[in-house]
Design an enzyme around this catalytic site. Structure first.
Site, PDB file in Angstrom:
ATOM      1  N   HIS A   1      -0.488   0.278 -10.247  1.00 15.22           N
ATOM      2  CA  HIS A   1      -1.115  -0.450  -9.219  1.00 15.22           C
ATOM      3  C   HIS A   1      -1.870  -1.899 -10.156  1.00 15.22           C
ATOM      4  CE1 HIS A   1      -3.448  -0.597  -5.423  1.00 15.22           C
ATOM      5  NE2 HIS A   1      -3.168  -1.812  -6.058  1.00 15.22           N
TER       6      HIS A   1
ATOM      7  N   GLU B   1      -3.926   7.664  -5.804  1.00 16.24           N
ATOM      8  CA  GLU B   1      -3.823   7.339  -6.664  1.00 16.24           C
ATOM      9  C   GLU B   1      -5.120   7.567  -7.794  1.00 16.24           C
ATOM     10  OE1 GLU B   1      -1.316   3.386  -5.595  1.00 16.24           O
ATOM     11  OE2 GLU B   1      -3.696   2.682  -6.005  1.00 16.24           O
TER      12      GLU B   1
ATOM     13  N   ARG C   1       1.342  -1.546   0.172  1.00 15.10           N
ATOM     14  CA  ARG C   1       0.179   0.298  -0.007  1.00 15.10           C
ATOM     15  C   ARG C   1       1.164   1.585   0.208  1.00 15.10           C
ATOM     16  NH1 ARG C   1      -3.554  -2.523  -1.737  1.00 15.10           N
ATOM     17  NH2 ARG C   1      -5.792  -2.440  -0.580  1.00 15.10           N
TER      18      ARG C   1
END
Length: 337
Positions: A300, A281, A252
Site C-alpha cells: 500500500h 492489510e 482499494r
C-alpha cells in the site's frame, strides 16, 4: 460557514507529526488540541461549547455529533471513516490528495515499463546466473483501461498517454445529468476515450463498449474508491472479458474478488497482477495471496501521503471555507467519494 470557522476548536488526532501540527496552527491561527481517549481534547471535555474542526485519519465516536463542523482526512480514501458509523448531518468532510496522483501514476508507469522490458524475467535469470536474450515490447500503441476517471485515474492516464499508450477511462457511473449540489462533474484529463461501466457485466453478457475495451486492453488499472457499489466490482465477469491483460490495483483491495482473480491468473485471462492494495492489510505470511501466480504485492505504498500534502490541501480547503465556498476536495458522504 465562515462564522463557524472563526469559533471552531482545532482538534488533531494522535500520530500527526509535531511539524504538521505547527503548520496546521499557523494556517488556522489557533492552538491545536490533541485528541485523547475518553472524549477529551487537550484535557477539555468535548461537551464544551463551540464547533469542532478535526484533522486526522479516524473520527472518534465522541465527535460523531452535530457539533462536528469539519473533518479533514489526512488520507485520500475516506471509506473507513464513512463505514465506521453514521456521518454527522451537515458536517463537512474533506480529504488529502496532494501529489498522490503523480506518485500513483509513476508507480503504474514503472511497472508497465518494467514488464515491457522483461525486468521480472531478467531478475529471475540473474538469480540463476543465466545469460539469455528475452523479447521485449514497446508501450506505444497499446491500450490501458483505467477504472476511475477522477484526479488519480486522470493522472495515471496522462502519464501513460505521454508514452504513447492509448488510454481509455471507465467511469463507475454515467457522467450525465446534474451533479449533486455543490459538486462538479470532473473527468480527469489524459484519456483518449471514456466509457461507462456496464451493470452486471458477466461471462454471458452482450459485449458493450466496456467489454470490448477489456478484450483489447494490455493493462487494466483499477483506481476505484471503495463504496457499496464497487465492493467486488472486479469479479468473474470482468476478468473473463480480459484477454491476457496485466491487472494493476492501486485503488482499494475490496473492489476485487480474490477468488475470481486467482482463477483468471491460473486460466491465463490475466497475464500477471500487481497489487498495491488488498482486502485485508497487512497480509499475514500464510495468506494465500502471496501464492498467487505471476503476482507482485507491494505494501500500500503507491500513493504515500506526505505531511506537505496534508498541509497544502488543508490550507486550500481552509481558504475555501473561510470564503464561504465548498472546497474542491469535499467528499460527497452519500456517494462515498
Amino acid at each position: 460557514m465562515p462564522e463557524l470557522l472563526a469559533r471552531a476548536r482545532l482538534l488533531v488526532a494522535p500520530g500527526l507529526s509535531a511539524s504538521l501540527v505547527r503548520e496546521l496552527e499557523r494556517i488556522t491561527g489557533r492552538d491545536a488540541e490533541p485528541l485523547v481517549a475518553g472524549g477529551t481534547a487537550g484535557g477539555r471535555l468535548l461537551t464544551a461549547d463551540g464547533p469542532l474542526l478535526c484533522v486526522g485519519a479516524v473520527l472518534p465516536d465522541a465527535l460523531r455529533t452535530d457539533r462536528l463542523f469539519w473533518f479533514h482526512s489526512v488520507n485520500a480514501g475516506t471509506d473507513p471513516l464513512l463505514a465506521a458509523g453514521p456521518w454527522p448531518a451537515g458536517a463537512l468532510l474533506t480529504r488529502t490528495v496532494g501529489r498522490m496522483g503523480e506518485r500513483i501514476a509513476q508507480y503504474v508507469l514503472g511497472w508497465v515499463l518494467a514488464e515491457c522490458q522483461a525486468v521480472p524475467e531478467y531478475v529471475a535469470q540473474h538469480a540463476r546466473a543465466e545469460w539469455r536474450r528475452l523479447p521485449t515490447e514497446l508501450v506505444a500503441g497499446q491500450t490501458a483501461l483505467v477504472y476511475g476517471t477522477g484526479r488519480i485515474g486522470g493522472a495515471v492516464a496522462g502519464l501513460l498517454r505521454s508514452c504513447g499508450v492509448r488510454t481509455v477511462g471507465v467511469g463507475r457511473t454515467a457522467r450525465t445529468g446534474a451533479a449533486p449540489a455543490g459538486f462538479d462533474r470532473v473527468i480527469g484529463a489524459g484519456f483518449d476515450r471514456v466509457v461507462g461501466a456496464e451493470a452486471g457485466l458477466g461471462v454471458e453478457a452482450e459485449a458493450g463498449a466496456e467489454a470490448e475495451e477489456l478484450a483489447g486492453a494490455r493493462w487494466v488499472v483499477a483506481a476505484l474508491p471503495l463504496t457499496g457499489a464497487t465492493e467486488g466490482f472486479f469479479g468473474a465477469g470482468r476478468f473473463a472479458a480480459m484477454r491476457g491483460a496485466t491487472f494493476v490495483n492501486v485503488g482499494r483491495g475490496a473492489t476485487v474478488d480474490p477468488v475470481a482473480l486467482e482463477g483468471a491468473l491460473r486460466g491465463g485471462g490475466v497475464r500477471r497482477a500487481v497489487l498495491d492494495v488488498l482486502p485485508e492489510e497487512p497480509a499475514a505470511p500464510g495468506d494465500p495471496v502471496w501464492r498467487l501466480p505471476r503476482t507482485v504485492i507491494t505494501s500500500h505504498s503507491a500513493g504515500i501521503t506526505a505531511d506537505e500534502d496534508v498541509a497544502q490541501d488543508f490550507a486550500a480547503c481552509w481558504e475555501a471555507v473561510a470564503a464561504g465556498r465548498r472546497p474542491e476536495l469535499t467528499v460527497d458522504t452519500g456517494r462515498g467519494y
